[in-house]
Scaffold this motif. Structure first.
Motif, PDB file in Angstrom:
ATOM      1  N   VAL A 184       0.884  -1.170   0.000  1.00 44.50           N
ATOM      2  CA  VAL A 184       0.000   0.000   0.000  1.00 44.50           C
ATOM      3  C   VAL A 184       0.922   1.220   0.000  1.00 44.50           C
ATOM      4  O   VAL A 184       1.717   1.403   0.929  1.00 44.50           O
ATOM      5  CB  VAL A 184      -0.923   0.021   1.228  1.00 44.50           C
ATOM      6  N   TYR A 232       0.843  11.904  -8.093  1.00 44.86           N
ATOM      7  CA  TYR A 232      -0.129  10.801  -8.096  1.00 44.86           C
ATOM      8  C   TYR A 232      -0.639  10.539  -9.519  1.00 44.86           C
ATOM      9  O   TYR A 232      -0.838   9.387  -9.913  1.00 44.86           O
ATOM     10  CB  TYR A 232      -1.284  11.080  -7.120  1.00 44.86           C
ATOM     11  N   THR A 233      -0.821  11.611 -10.295  1.00 40.42           N
ATOM     12  CA  THR A 233      -1.214  11.454 -11.701  1.00 40.42           C
ATOM     13  C   THR A 233      -0.184  10.602 -12.446  1.00 40.42           C
ATOM     14  O   THR A 233      -0.534   9.689 -13.208  1.00 40.42           O
ATOM     15  CB  THR A 233      -1.351  12.833 -12.370  1.00 40.42           C
ATOM     16  N   VAL A 246      -0.321   6.891 -11.330  1.00 38.92           N
ATOM     17  CA  VAL A 246      -1.451   6.178 -11.946  1.00 38.92           C
ATOM     18  C   VAL A 246      -1.149   5.889 -13.414  1.00 38.92           C
ATOM     19  O   VAL A 246      -1.356   4.775 -13.906  1.00 38.92           O
ATOM     20  CB  VAL A 246      -2.756   6.985 -11.797  1.00 38.92           C
ATOM     21  N   GLY A 284      -2.151  -0.936 -15.197  1.00 34.29           N
ATOM     22  CA  GLY A 284      -3.453  -1.557 -15.003  1.00 34.29           C
ATOM     23  C   GLY A 284      -4.378  -1.300 -16.189  1.00 34.29           C
ATOM     24  O   GLY A 284      -4.372  -0.212 -16.750  1.00 34.29           O
ATOM     25  N   ARG A 285      -5.155  -2.296 -16.540  1.00 30.79           N
ATOM     26  CA  ARG A 285      -6.128  -2.111 -17.617  1.00 30.79           C
ATOM     27  C   ARG A 285      -7.494  -1.771 -17.054  1.00 30.79           C
ATOM     28  O   ARG A 285      -8.387  -1.363 -17.766  1.00 30.79           O
ATOM     29  CB  ARG A 285      -6.228  -3.365 -18.483  1.00 30.79           C
ATOM     30  N   ASP A 288      -9.616  -0.503 -13.072  1.00 30.43           N
ATOM     31  CA  ASP A 288      -9.374   0.076 -11.747  1.00 30.43           C
ATOM     32  C   ASP A 288      -8.694  -0.911 -10.822  1.00 30.43           C
ATOM     33  O   ASP A 288      -7.724  -0.585 -10.125  1.00 30.43           O
ATOM     34  CB  ASP A 288     -10.710   0.463 -11.080  1.00 30.43           C
ATOM     35  N   GLN A 289      -9.238  -2.143 -10.780  1.00 30.66           N
ATOM     36  CA  GLN A 289      -8.855  -3.100  -9.747  1.00 30.66           C
ATOM     37  C   GLN A 289      -7.409  -3.568  -9.880  1.00 30.66           C
ATOM     38  O   GLN A 289      -6.891  -4.235  -8.987  1.00 30.66           O
ATOM     39  CB  GLN A 289      -9.838  -4.284  -9.734  1.00 30.66           C
ATOM     40  N   HIS A 295      -4.948  -1.366 -10.203  1.00 36.80           N
ATOM     41  CA  HIS A 295      -4.099  -0.255  -9.748  1.00 36.80           C
ATOM     42  C   HIS A 295      -3.694  -0.435  -8.288  1.00 36.80           C
ATOM     43  O   HIS A 295      -4.151  -1.348  -7.594  1.00 36.80           O
ATOM     44  CB  HIS A 295      -4.818   1.065  -9.991  1.00 36.80           C
ATOM     45  N   LEU A 296      -2.807   0.456  -7.826  1.00 35.12           N
ATOM     46  CA  LEU A 296      -2.218   0.321  -6.492  1.00 35.12           C
ATOM     47  C   LEU A 296      -3.057   1.019  -5.433  1.00 35.12           C
ATOM     48  O   LEU A 296      -3.457   2.175  -5.616  1.00 35.12           O
ATOM     49  CB  LEU A 296      -0.813   0.945  -6.499  1.00 35.12           C
ATOM     50  N   LYS A 297      -3.271   0.328  -4.319  1.00 34.26           N
ATOM     51  CA  LYS A 297      -3.859   1.001  -3.162  1.00 34.26           C
ATOM     52  C   LYS A 297      -2.891   2.081  -2.704  1.00 34.26           C
ATOM     53  O   LYS A 297      -1.690   1.831  -2.536  1.00 34.26           O
ATOM     54  CB  LYS A 297      -4.042   0.010  -2.018  1.00 34.26           C
ATOM     55  N   THR A 298      -3.419   3.257  -2.516  1.00 40.77           N
ATOM     56  CA  THR A 298      -2.563   4.394  -2.183  1.00 40.77           C
ATOM     57  C   THR A 298      -3.246   5.260  -1.139  1.00 40.77           C
ATOM     58  O   THR A 298      -4.460   5.481  -1.220  1.00 40.77           O
ATOM     59  CB  THR A 298      -2.299   5.244  -3.449  1.00 40.77           C
ATOM     60  N   VAL A 299      -2.480   5.715  -0.165  1.00 37.56           N
ATOM     61  CA  VAL A 299      -3.003   6.706   0.769  1.00 37.56           C
ATOM     62  C   VAL A 299      -2.082   7.930   0.701  1.00 37.56           C
ATOM     63  O   VAL A 299      -0.850   7.792   0.643  1.00 37.56           O
ATOM     64  CB  VAL A 299      -3.149   6.134   2.202  1.00 37.56           C
ATOM     65  N   ILE A 300      -2.703   9.083   0.610  1.00 43.96           N
ATOM     66  CA  ILE A 300      -1.952  10.329   0.437  1.00 43.96           C
ATOM     67  C   ILE A 300      -2.264  11.251   1.612  1.00 43.96           C
ATOM     68  O   ILE A 300      -3.444  11.517   1.886  1.00 43.96           O
ATOM     69  CB  ILE A 300      -2.341  11.029  -0.881  1.00 43.96           C
ATOM     70  N   PRO A 335      -8.664   5.428 -10.144  1.00 45.14           N
ATOM     71  CA  PRO A 335      -7.508   6.189  -9.666  1.00 45.14           C
ATOM     72  C   PRO A 335      -7.196   7.427 -10.516  1.00 45.14           C
ATOM     73  O   PRO A 335      -6.808   8.467  -9.963  1.00 45.14           O
ATOM     74  CB  PRO A 335      -6.364   5.171  -9.709  1.00 45.14           C
ATOM     75  N   ALA A 354      -6.875  11.286  -9.133  1.00 40.75           N
ATOM     76  CA  ALA A 354      -5.749  12.195  -9.385  1.00 40.75           C
ATOM     77  C   ALA A 354      -6.242  13.477 -10.041  1.00 40.75           C
ATOM     78  O   ALA A 354      -5.830  14.584  -9.674  1.00 40.75           O
ATOM     79  CB  ALA A 354      -4.710  11.500 -10.272  1.00 40.75           C
ATOM     80  N   ILE A 369      -6.211  11.420   1.222  1.00 39.01           N
ATOM     81  CA  ILE A 369      -6.835  10.685   0.113  1.00 39.01           C
ATOM     82  C   ILE A 369      -6.655   9.191   0.341  1.00 39.01           C
ATOM     83  O   ILE A 369      -5.530   8.736   0.543  1.00 39.01           O
ATOM     84  CB  ILE A 369      -6.183  11.078  -1.237  1.00 39.01           C
ATOM     85  N   TRP A 370      -7.763   8.475   0.355  1.00 35.82           N
ATOM     86  CA  TRP A 370      -7.699   7.015   0.393  1.00 35.82           C
ATOM     87  C   TRP A 370      -8.118   6.542  -0.989  1.00 35.82           C
ATOM     88  O   TRP A 370      -9.273   6.677  -1.383  1.00 35.82           O
ATOM     89  CB  TRP A 370      -8.622   6.456   1.473  1.00 35.82           C
ATOM     90  N   SER A 371      -7.152   6.031  -1.729  1.00 28.69           N
ATOM     91  CA  SER A 371      -7.412   5.624  -3.106  1.00 28.69           C
ATOM     92  C   SER A 371      -7.320   4.106  -3.179  1.00 28.69           C
ATOM     93  O   SER A 371      -6.230   3.537  -3.225  1.00 28.69           O
ATOM     94  CB  SER A 371      -6.389   6.276  -4.033  1.00 28.69           C
ATOM     95  N   ASP A 372      -8.473   3.469  -3.116  1.00 27.51           N
ATOM     96  CA  ASP A 372      -8.531   2.006  -3.110  1.00 27.51           C
ATOM     97  C   ASP A 372      -9.163   1.516  -4.405  1.00 27.51           C
ATOM     98  O   ASP A 372     -10.383   1.433  -4.523  1.00 27.51           O
ATOM     99  CB  ASP A 372      -9.342   1.510  -1.916  1.00 27.51           C
ATOM    100  N   PRO A 373      -8.329   1.195  -5.392  1.00 25.84           N
ATOM    101  CA  PRO A 373      -8.892   0.769  -6.684  1.00 25.84           C
ATOM    102  C   PRO A 373      -9.502  -0.623  -6.627  1.00 25.84           C
ATOM    103  O   PRO A 373     -10.108  -1.056  -7.595  1.00 25.84           O
ATOM    104  CB  PRO A 373      -7.673   0.788  -7.613  1.00 25.84           C
ATOM    105  N   THR A 374      -9.348  -1.320  -5.488  1.00 27.06           N
ATOM    106  CA  THR A 374      -9.914  -2.670  -5.406  1.00 27.06           C
ATOM    107  C   THR A 374     -11.392  -2.662  -5.020  1.00 27.06           C
ATOM    108  O   THR A 374     -12.005  -3.726  -4.914  1.00 27.06           O
ATOM    109  CB  THR A 374      -9.134  -3.551  -4.397  1.00 27.06           C
ATOM    110  N   ALA A 406      -8.816   2.463 -19.009  1.00 25.26           N
ATOM    111  CA  ALA A 406      -7.700   1.644 -19.493  1.00 25.26           C
ATOM    112  C   ALA A 406      -6.494   2.493 -19.878  1.00 25.26           C
ATOM    113  O   ALA A 406      -5.505   1.985 -20.371  1.00 25.26           O
ATOM    114  CB  ALA A 406      -8.149   0.813 -20.689  1.00 25.26           C
TER     115      ALA A 406
END
Lengths: 238, 238
Positions: A10, A26-27, A30, A35-36, A38-39, A41-46, B19, B23, B46-51, B174
């Protein structure tokens, strides 16, 4: 990432220095994650705290030490579940030795990653020009990391540093995006390439926002892109 | 913000859906905050959880309910010190009634803010065209919020929704940024303006990333911009 092996890291981004650079970082992260959907992509906290005292002012002995703010940000990221920390601010890296033991998480060192990246460009690269805040220049961050891999750092003279580099950086921070920003930065870069710089390091996260790569005759290295690629590699999302 | 009255709100962004839209939203929030230096900007987490499971699939009964993921994100934001929550994903607003009581923080409702924004354009605005995910359209989010302020919503027909709108949205997710993205979205928008739409709502955060405003003959409303402006107003950073 192929979908069968989701990333386990994370990403924690210690941001706000400045906020536009954090958004830009962050742009880029991403965009550089393959990733093709959403799922993938990387879990990220900012944690974007723009109230962190000015890093350059602190390094020049003219302002408060930002260390407590940085440690608070590390705590927030850790408690939110981050497994590693990235700091998209070059100057803040001067404070990494003061926080790394207490951050509780590994910090992916942006400037160390730039040094590694430059070695991968081949042994003919011996001289890099640096555009950065006066705080980053005085702290010697790039000089030290690049010396370890045998690359010399060329710096702007005092007048160019004050009137071109810092003027450009502060204009980006104030939200300006016109030629008034890019021209002084490009002039400073050209002075360095005239003296032999084979690449220009945009060593403040604001610089790539104000200086288009085509404005200079050598490659512009964006440490934010280098850091984002390092995070993608480490997280297994490749 | 005049420097003497710093903003007291800490913005919590429940992101990752997707994500790139997160951004983009943070970039817009920073750009719309009238700070002249870092320290005048808004503290943001920011909590960015693409899962988070696909919102449209859940609304169509074909996938898991994302509610637990959204509640987990609210908890992370609350524990990190956020004082209000913004969700830069239109479709996720279908789940706001399920989370608002348990989020522990006020949620600034993006679609409600769009309705208020449209009323400020004057009483001659009676008909808005909507480009959004099939999930958002089926959930009736815009139809309901805009009916309350006396504005009708025009929707694409089934073929345009599937072949133009969803195709364009998935292409943005994508990572595509070419004409292949913008053209189907622009065709869908033109069908709505031909039927009398006086504005087009880019009612999925991906749409403004793929559809340039100049590609359509009426104003393109970007809910992310409307939401960012609402946050700036509420935070006192004006």
């Amino acid at each position: 990432m192929d979908g069968s092996s989701p990333a386990t890291q994370v990403i924690g981004i210690l941001g706000g220095m400045g906020p536009a650079a954090t958004a830009d970082f962050y742009t880029k992260l991403v965009a550089l994650t393959p990733g093709r959907r959403d799922q993938e992509h990387l879990k990220t906290v900012i944690w974007s705290d723009p109230t962190v005292p000015d890093r350059t002012e602190a390094l020049l002995g003219r302002g408060p030490d930002p260390t407590p703010w940085l440690l608070n940000g590390c705590r927030v990221l850790r408690e939110a579940g981050a497994t590693l920390i990235a700091i998209p601010c070059n100057t803040a890296h001067a404070f990494v030795p003061r926080i790394s033991d207490r951050a509780g998480l590994p910090i992916v060192h942006m400037i160390g990653e730039v040094a590694q990246h430059l070695t991968r460009r081949g042994p003919s690269l011996r001289t890099a020009g640096l555009l950065a805040t006066t705080g980053t220049v005085r702290a010697g961050l790039y000089q030290e990391c690049l010396a370890r891999v045998g690359i010399d750092v060329l710096l702007p003279d005092r007048t160019s540093q004050a009137n071109e580099v810092m003027t450009g950086i502060l204009a980006v921070k104030a939200g300006k995006r016109s030629d008034a920003v890019g021209e002084p930065l490009a002039r400073a870069a050209h002075r360095l390439t005239d003296r032999g710089a084979q690449v220009i390091i945009g060593g403040c996260t604001e610089i790539p926002l104000g200086l288009p790569p085509q404005a200079i005759p050598v490659p512009l290295i964006d440490p934010a892109v280098v850091l984002a690629r390092a995070l993608v590699r480490r997280s297994g999302a490749r």
